[in-house]
Design an enzyme around this catalytic site. Structure first.
Site, short mmCIF file in Angstrom:
data_model
loop_
_atom_site.label_atom_id
_atom_site.label_comp_id
_atom_site.label_asym_id
_atom_site.label_seq_id
_atom_site.Cartn_x
_atom_site.Cartn_y
_atom_site.Cartn_z
N GLU A 281 42.21 -8.07 -3.87
CA GLU A 281 41.34 -6.93 -3.53
C GLU A 281 40.30 -6.86 -4.64
O GLU A 281 40.53 -6.25 -5.68
CB GLU A 281 42.16 -5.63 -3.47
CG GLU A 281 43.20 -5.58 -2.38
CD GLU A 281 42.62 -5.26 -1.01
OE1 GLU A 281 41.40 -5.03 -0.90
OE2 GLU A 281 43.40 -5.24 -0.04
N CYS A 315 35.53 0.84 -5.61
CA CYS A 315 35.21 -0.48 -5.05
C CYS A 315 34.35 -0.31 -3.80
O CYS A 315 33.58 -1.19 -3.45
CB CYS A 315 36.48 -1.25 -4.75
SG CYS A 315 37.66 -0.32 -3.77
P1 NAD Z 1 39.59 -6.34 -14.16
O1 NAD Z 1 39.43 -7.57 -13.36
O2 NAD Z 1 38.95 -6.30 -15.50
O3 NAD Z 1 41.15 -6.04 -14.42
C1 NAD Z 1 42.08 -5.91 -13.36
C2 NAD Z 1 43.47 -6.20 -13.88
O4 NAD Z 1 43.58 -7.58 -14.24
C3 NAD Z 1 43.86 -5.42 -15.12
O5 NAD Z 1 45.21 -5.03 -15.00
C4 NAD Z 1 43.66 -6.43 -16.25
O6 NAD Z 1 44.42 -6.15 -17.40
C5 NAD Z 1 44.13 -7.70 -15.57
N1 NAD Z 1 43.62 -8.96 -16.13
C6 NAD Z 1 42.50 -9.17 -16.85
N2 NAD Z 1 42.34 -10.50 -17.09
C7 NAD Z 1 43.38 -11.12 -16.50
C8 NAD Z 1 43.78 -12.49 -16.38
N3 NAD Z 1 43.07 -13.49 -16.93
N4 NAD Z 1 44.90 -12.78 -15.67
C9 NAD Z 1 45.62 -11.79 -15.08
N5 NAD Z 1 45.30 -10.48 -15.17
C10 NAD Z 1 44.20 -10.15 -15.88
O7 NAD Z 1 39.08 -5.12 -13.25
P2 NAD Z 1 38.78 -3.61 -13.67
O8 NAD Z 1 37.55 -3.56 -14.50
O9 NAD Z 1 40.02 -2.96 -14.17
O10 NAD Z 1 38.47 -2.96 -12.22
C11 NAD Z 1 37.20 -2.89 -11.63
C12 NAD Z 1 37.08 -3.91 -10.53
O11 NAD Z 1 38.14 -3.77 -9.58
C13 NAD Z 1 35.80 -3.75 -9.72
O12 NAD Z 1 35.25 -5.02 -9.47
C14 NAD Z 1 36.28 -3.12 -8.42
O13 NAD Z 1 35.44 -3.34 -7.32
C15 NAD Z 1 37.61 -3.77 -8.25
N6 NAD Z 1 38.46 -2.99 -7.36
C16 NAD Z 1 38.66 -3.46 -6.10
C17 NAD Z 1 39.41 -2.74 -5.19
C18 NAD Z 1 39.63 -3.23 -3.79
O14 NAD Z 1 40.50 -2.71 -3.13
N7 NAD Z 1 38.87 -4.21 -3.32
C19 NAD Z 1 40.00 -1.52 -5.58
C20 NAD Z 1 39.79 -1.08 -6.89
C21 NAD Z 1 39.01 -1.82 -7.77
#
Ligand code: NAD
Length: 540
Positions: A281, A315
């Protein structure tokens, strides 16, 4: 022994808790002094790096949370596997009864949890409570589902044979979640995963650890009361390295990842590289299209909420606005009027509509995006800088917060084919506007970006509706008519196409991904014929 690092996601700070924060944490039994364990696998622990939870509205350090060491993560995953062995044998309707109790526990603390989301993530209180309500709603849904996760009987071409499609529990589900929905996304996954008979291990965003600790405490109390191992709903607080280790583990059968496209791409490669299951997502870059016959009294507040809600950090936030040339001037004038009246404020105060961005890094991203828009010749209709200094409308206690002025811009080029700015998700309240002549052109722009999460058309003309939702229409996962891009219900499967990752969570058929499917052919005849009439008979 090396000292533990303090990883202020937002920098180092000294803790000195306000009454505002103390009341919210205490109501949920979260310690207001000392370090808080951020790992749960049946018992609470955490001796890894310390993460600071920082209030985006004030800059106050709310807590110091102990994350998982690599060894503790291994122990947690092992505990999840053991817990799965127990839980998979619990009949699904009994799992539903446990879900019903979880629903009750979360609903009882709806207001308190909503306030915590608001305090720690920064969204306004009503949105924080709405997010908790989503958890409650999906639990209701999953209670029903626990009696309806049916397979089916398929007609066999062979005499005296039946084919069954059988769903069984899958194993260990890891949920990696983003900062902007620190409660609901886990709820969507946990509810379906519990109904399916899995153990779930949650790695939330390291900048919202308190929300995940509060939820895990409520869930684990219910599990304990029912004699179910706590590791059926485990928690590991940690940053990128913990996330990477979870994703790499072959003891994790499925990874449900919510986050940015960049991280999602890495996660997908690793999980698919080991032939695990992955549900993505990812980012959205959502457009609203307003036709000449649209009811502007409905479209305006919806576009306003879509672009400003959660300070542009959903999102599904509206990031692109396509206006028909005949209503563009009126629409923009009225929208700017609504923006002009908007005042930033404490998200915990019920009259506030605009809260802060989550982090200082997000403020920097916003400022860079505005600078790029300016240098690309965009017209800035309003907003474009942070609220600082003496002329800020912010109360004194909010001056350390991450507040920015929502912006409306008209980029020089309207087409995503000509300007890359249309193709990126900037996670901040920036609304880019373009003006079109024909619906076909607007649909073409809507579809010409990598992301495919949500889109919305405003019209009263049924012919436009048919075009919009049909084969030549919007290519996003959520395709709305006279409903904004933001704010989905749990009943339908939620998710997006293309670089949003193609994942589906929550309602609809999403549950089917959380189980292990088997096609079972049962022969109750006295012969063993081969399929397709293949003759492999021997003489003896
Ligand atoms: P992010 O990608 O920075 O982090 C998401 C998660 O991944 C966190 O728990 C983080 O600690 C973890 N993470 C970071 N690097 C990683 C790696 N290399 N391997 C595994 N895990 C890792 O995202 P964010 O800044 O927390 O959230 C914002 C983003 O999320 C936006 O792009 C938003 O659109 C998206 N989002 C999408 C939905 C959806 O349903 N499509 C819903 C909510 C947020």
């Amino acid at each position: 022994m090396l000292p533990r690092r303090v990883l202020g996601i937002h920098g180092f700070s000294k803790r000195c808790l306000s009454t505002r924060a103390t009341q919210i944490l205490s109501a949920l039994d979260i310690p207001t002094k000392g370090e808080i364990p951020g790992v749960y696998d049946g018992r609470w622990k955490g001796s890894g790096d310390i993460f600071e939870s920082k209030c985006p509205s004030t800059g106050e350090v709310l807590a110091r949370v102990q994350s998982a060491t690599p060894r503790e993560l291994e122990e947690s995953i092992r505990a999840s596997r053991e817990a799965f062995k127990v839980f998979r044998t619990v009949p699904a309707p009994q799992r539903g009864e446990i879900l019903r109790q979880i629903r009750e526990a979360i609903a009882k603390y709806r207001k308190e949890l909503g306030a915590l989301v608001s305090l720690e993530m920064g969204k306004i209180r009503t949105e924080g409570e709405g997010e908790v309500q989503e958890f409650v709603d999906i639990c209701d849904y999953a209670v029903g589902l626990s009696r309806m996760m049916n397979g089916r009987v398929v007609s066999s071409e062979r005499l005296g044979h039946s084919i069954l499609e059988v769903p069984n529990p899958l194993g260990v589900l890891a949920v990696l979640s983003a900062f902007n929905f620190p409660v609901a996304v886990y709820g969507w996954n946990l509810a379906l995963s519990l109904a399916a008979g899995n153990a779930t291990l949650w790695k939330p965003s390291p900048s919202t650890p308190l929300c995940s600790i509060a939820i895990t405490k409520l869930v684990s109390d219910v599990l304990t009361r029912n004699g179910i191992p706590g590791a059926v709903a485990g928690l590991v607080i940690g940053g990128k390295h913990v996330g990477e280790a979870v994703v790499q583990s072959t003891d994790v059968d499925m990874v449900s990842f919510t986050g940015s496209e960049n991280t999602g791409r890495q996660v997908a490669k690793v999980v698919q590289g080991r032939f695990g299951k992955v549900l993505l997502e990812l980012g959205g870059n959502n457009a609203s299209i307003v036709m000449p016959d649209a009811d502007l009294s409905m479209a305006l507040p919806s576009v306003f909420f879509g672009s400003i809600g959660t300070a542009g950090q959903r999102c599904t936030s509206t990031r692109r606005l396509y206006l028909h040339k005949s209503i563009a001037d009126t629409f923009l004038e009225r929208l700017q009027g609504m923006y002009a009246k908007l005042q930033p404020g404490d998200p915990l105060v019920s009259s506030t509509l605009l809260g802060p961005l989550h982090t200082q890094q997000a403020v920097a991203l916003y400022e860079n995006a505005i600078a790029d828009l300016r240098s690309g010749g965009a017209e800035l209709l309003c907003g474009g800088s942070r609220y600082v200094g003496g002329n800020s409308p912010l109360a004194d206690h909010l001056l350390g917060g991450n507040f920015v002025q929502p912006a409306i811009t008209i980029p020089r080029s309207s087409s995503p084919h000509e300007a890359d700015l249309w193709k990126k998700e900037v996670f901040a309240p920036i609304l880019n506007v373009a003006i079109f002549d024909e619906l076909e052109q607007a649909i073409e722009w809507n579809n010409a970006v990598p992301q495919g999460l949500s889109s919305s058309l405003w019209t009263r003309d049924i012919r436009n509706v048919g075009r919009w939702i049909g084969p030549e229409g919007s290519d996003t996962g959520i395709v709305n008519v006279n409903v904004g891009t933001s704010g989905a219900e749990i009943g339908a499967a939620f998710g997006g196409n293309k670089s949003t990752g193609w994942g589906r969570e929550s309602g609809g058929d999403a549950w089917k991904q959380y189980v292990r499917w088997s096609a079972c052919t049962i022969n109750f005849s006295d012969a063993a014929p081969l399929a397709q009439g293949v003759d492999f008979s021997t003489t003896n």
